[in-house]
Design a protein around this motif. Structure first.
Motif, short mmCIF file in Angstrom:
data_model
loop_
_atom_site.label_atom_id
_atom_site.label_comp_id
_atom_site.label_asym_id
_atom_site.label_seq_id
_atom_site.Cartn_x
_atom_site.Cartn_y
_atom_site.Cartn_z
N ALA A 45 0.83 -1.21 0.00
CA ALA A 45 0.00 0.00 0.00
C ALA A 45 0.86 1.25 0.00
O ALA A 45 0.61 2.20 -0.76
N GLY A 46 1.91 1.24 0.82
CA GLY A 46 2.81 2.39 0.85
C GLY A 46 3.49 2.61 -0.49
O GLY A 46 3.63 3.75 -0.94
N GLY A 47 3.92 1.53 -1.14
CA GLY A 47 4.56 1.65 -2.45
C GLY A 47 3.63 2.18 -3.52
O GLY A 47 4.06 2.83 -4.48
N LEU A 48 2.34 1.90 -3.36
CA LEU A 48 1.34 2.38 -4.32
C LEU A 48 0.85 3.79 -3.99
O LEU A 48 0.07 4.37 -4.75
N GLY A 49 1.26 4.31 -2.85
CA GLY A 49 0.87 5.66 -2.46
C GLY A 49 -0.52 5.74 -1.87
O GLY A 49 -1.16 6.80 -1.93
N ILE A 50 -0.99 4.64 -1.29
CA ILE A 50 -2.32 4.63 -0.68
C ILE A 50 -2.21 4.07 0.73
O ILE A 50 -1.15 3.56 1.14
N VAL A 82 -3.55 1.42 3.84
CA VAL A 82 -4.10 0.07 3.96
C VAL A 82 -5.62 0.11 3.97
O VAL A 82 -6.28 -0.80 3.45
N GLU A 83 -6.19 1.17 4.52
CA GLU A 83 -7.65 1.29 4.59
C GLU A 83 -8.28 1.45 3.21
O GLU A 83 -9.51 1.28 3.04
N ASP A 84 -7.48 1.79 2.20
CA ASP A 84 -8.00 1.93 0.83
C ASP A 84 -8.09 0.60 0.11
O ASP A 84 -8.65 0.53 -1.00
N VAL A 85 -7.55 -0.44 0.72
CA VAL A 85 -7.57 -1.78 0.12
C VAL A 85 -8.77 -2.55 0.66
O VAL A 85 -8.87 -2.80 1.86
N VAL A 86 -9.68 -2.91 -0.23
CA VAL A 86 -10.88 -3.65 0.18
C VAL A 86 -10.53 -5.08 0.56
O VAL A 86 -11.04 -5.64 1.53
N ASP A 87 -9.63 -5.69 -0.20
CA ASP A 87 -9.22 -7.07 0.08
C ASP A 87 -7.88 -7.31 -0.60
O ASP A 87 -7.51 -6.60 -1.56
N ALA A 88 -7.17 -8.30 -0.12
CA ALA A 88 -5.87 -8.65 -0.69
C ALA A 88 -5.66 -10.14 -0.57
O ALA A 88 -6.13 -10.78 0.37
N ALA A 102 -2.47 -9.81 -5.24
CA ALA A 102 -3.62 -9.08 -5.78
C ALA A 102 -4.23 -8.17 -4.72
O ALA A 102 -4.44 -8.59 -3.57
N LEU A 103 -4.52 -6.93 -5.12
CA LEU A 103 -5.19 -5.97 -4.25
C LEU A 103 -6.46 -5.49 -4.92
O LEU A 103 -6.45 -5.10 -6.09
N LEU A 104 -7.55 -5.51 -4.19
CA LEU A 104 -8.83 -4.98 -4.68
C LEU A 104 -9.05 -3.61 -4.06
O LEU A 104 -9.05 -3.45 -2.84
N LEU A 105 -9.23 -2.60 -4.94
CA LEU A 105 -9.55 -1.25 -4.48
C LEU A 105 -11.05 -0.99 -4.65
O LEU A 105 -11.78 -1.80 -5.20
N ASP A 124 5.82 -8.16 -7.28
CA ASP A 124 4.86 -8.08 -8.38
C ASP A 124 3.47 -7.92 -7.78
O ASP A 124 3.04 -8.75 -6.96
N VAL A 125 2.76 -6.88 -8.17
CA VAL A 125 1.45 -6.62 -7.58
C VAL A 125 0.43 -6.30 -8.67
O VAL A 125 0.72 -5.53 -9.60
N GLY A 126 -0.73 -6.90 -8.57
CA GLY A 126 -1.83 -6.62 -9.47
C GLY A 126 -2.93 -5.92 -8.71
O GLY A 126 -3.28 -6.32 -7.59
N VAL A 127 -3.48 -4.86 -9.29
CA VAL A 127 -4.50 -4.05 -8.63
C VAL A 127 -5.75 -4.05 -9.51
O VAL A 127 -5.66 -3.88 -10.73
N VAL A 128 -6.90 -4.21 -8.88
CA VAL A 128 -8.15 -4.31 -9.62
C VAL A 128 -9.24 -3.51 -8.91
O VAL A 128 -9.26 -3.42 -7.68
N GLY A 129 -10.11 -2.90 -9.70
CA GLY A 129 -11.25 -2.18 -9.15
C GLY A 129 -12.42 -2.25 -10.11
O GLY A 129 -12.22 -2.28 -11.34
N ALA A 130 -13.61 -2.30 -9.59
CA ALA A 130 -14.81 -2.49 -10.41
C ALA A 130 -15.31 -1.19 -11.01
O ALA A 130 -15.24 -0.12 -10.38
N TYR A 131 -15.81 -1.28 -12.24
CA TYR A 131 -16.53 -0.18 -12.87
C TYR A 131 -17.99 -0.21 -12.39
O TYR A 131 -18.49 -1.26 -11.98
N PRO A 132 -18.70 0.92 -12.48
CA PRO A 132 -20.12 0.92 -12.10
C PRO A 132 -20.92 -0.02 -13.01
O PRO A 132 -20.53 -0.29 -14.16
N GLY A 133 -22.02 -0.50 -12.51
CA GLY A 133 -22.90 -1.34 -13.31
C GLY A 133 -23.33 -0.65 -14.58
O GLY A 133 -23.56 0.56 -14.61
#
Length: 274
Positions: A135-140, A142-148, A159-162, A179-188
């Protein structure tokens, strides 16, 4: 010696908008050192070499190199190599690729190719100390991460879910050591279900991969298992780099996850190696 060669663009139907791959279609007789030197010279995220299979079940064997090391498996090299191999081989139905991770099934659906996601080598929760570091390396925070979760199918992904696709696109990473993969959902109702970004350390810097098949494979397995995704869905990747990668995910009744995309040939000819 002249060897047939293609440079292809993977996870796009529009040239120069996906992730490029160099494919040497005849790697016989080359040493590991020669392959690694050529991959270092191309300076692409991956370069592959096609070889005769050692398994009777396989159509061909592939070795996959980054500029610095060999990988047992990677997603966009799997689809890109298959596309290049098919340019000189008739093979309706399912193609079987042999690689360091074993035998990988690849199926054709019109111009699109899909590979069966390999099993995860490591999964489960991420240690609190590692999560804080990432989280620190990504500039966010820990509370910004929904799940990991660990989502390692070869390259070693965490994998980190935002909270949203916008949060993923807003990332401005600093130094990362994993190596880190980050994912976040688009609105419906959006054309894509998720935005994905992939980061890894290289030569003391953090590098972003344009479109990543292995990561999307393991992300799909994780998101589906936690009920956060339903197939079929399409993930967008590369937006922050000015690319337009599109990764198509589906799941069979037996639970097999398929990772698909279009591939286009951009360069074709011969290369001198050896």
């Amino acid at each position: 010696m002249k060897r047939p060669f293609q440079q292809v663009d993977v996870f796009t139907a529009e040239p120069y908008r996906g992730n490029p791959l160099a494919v040497v279609l005849d790697g016989e007789g080359l040493s590991t050192e020669q392959m690694q030197r050529f991959a270092h010279w191309t300076n692409l995220s991956e370069t592959t070499f096609v070889l005769p299979p050692t398994s009777r079940e396989a159509d061909y064997r592939v070795r996959i190199f980054t500029p610095t090391l060999e990988l047992p498996f990677a997603g966009h090299p799997t689809l890109g190599t298959c596309h290049a191999w098919l340019s000189g081989n008739e093979r309706p139905g399912t193609i079987v690729q042999e690689c360091g991770a074993g035998l990988i099934q690849i199926r054709q659906d019109g111009s699109r190719l899909s590979f069966a996601a390999p099993p995860l080598l490591r999964e489960g929760p991420v240690e609190a100390s590692l999560l804080s570091e990432l989280a620190g390396g990504l500039g966010i925070g820990v509370e910004d991460v929904v799940d990991a979760a660990w989502a390692d199918n070869g390259p070693g992904w965490v994998a980190l879910l935002l909270r949203s696709a916008d949060a993923v696109l807003a990332l401005d990473p600093g130094e990362l050591r994993h190596d880190v993969g980050v994912v976040g959902a688009y609105p419906g109702g959006s054309p894509y279900a998720f935005e994905v970004r992939a980061f890894f350390p290289k030569d003391g810097q953090t590098v972003e991969d344009p479109v990543t098949g292995s990561l999307n494979a393991s992300l799909a397995q994780w998101l589906l298992s936690t009920g956060r995704a339903a197939t079929p869905y399409t993930a967008s990747q590369g937006t922050a780099l000015g690319r337009a990668g599109r990764v198509h995910l589906d799941r069979d009744a037996d639970g097999t996850v398929w990772v698909g995309g279009d591939v286009v040939t951009c360069v074709e000819g011969t290369v001198h190696i050896g």
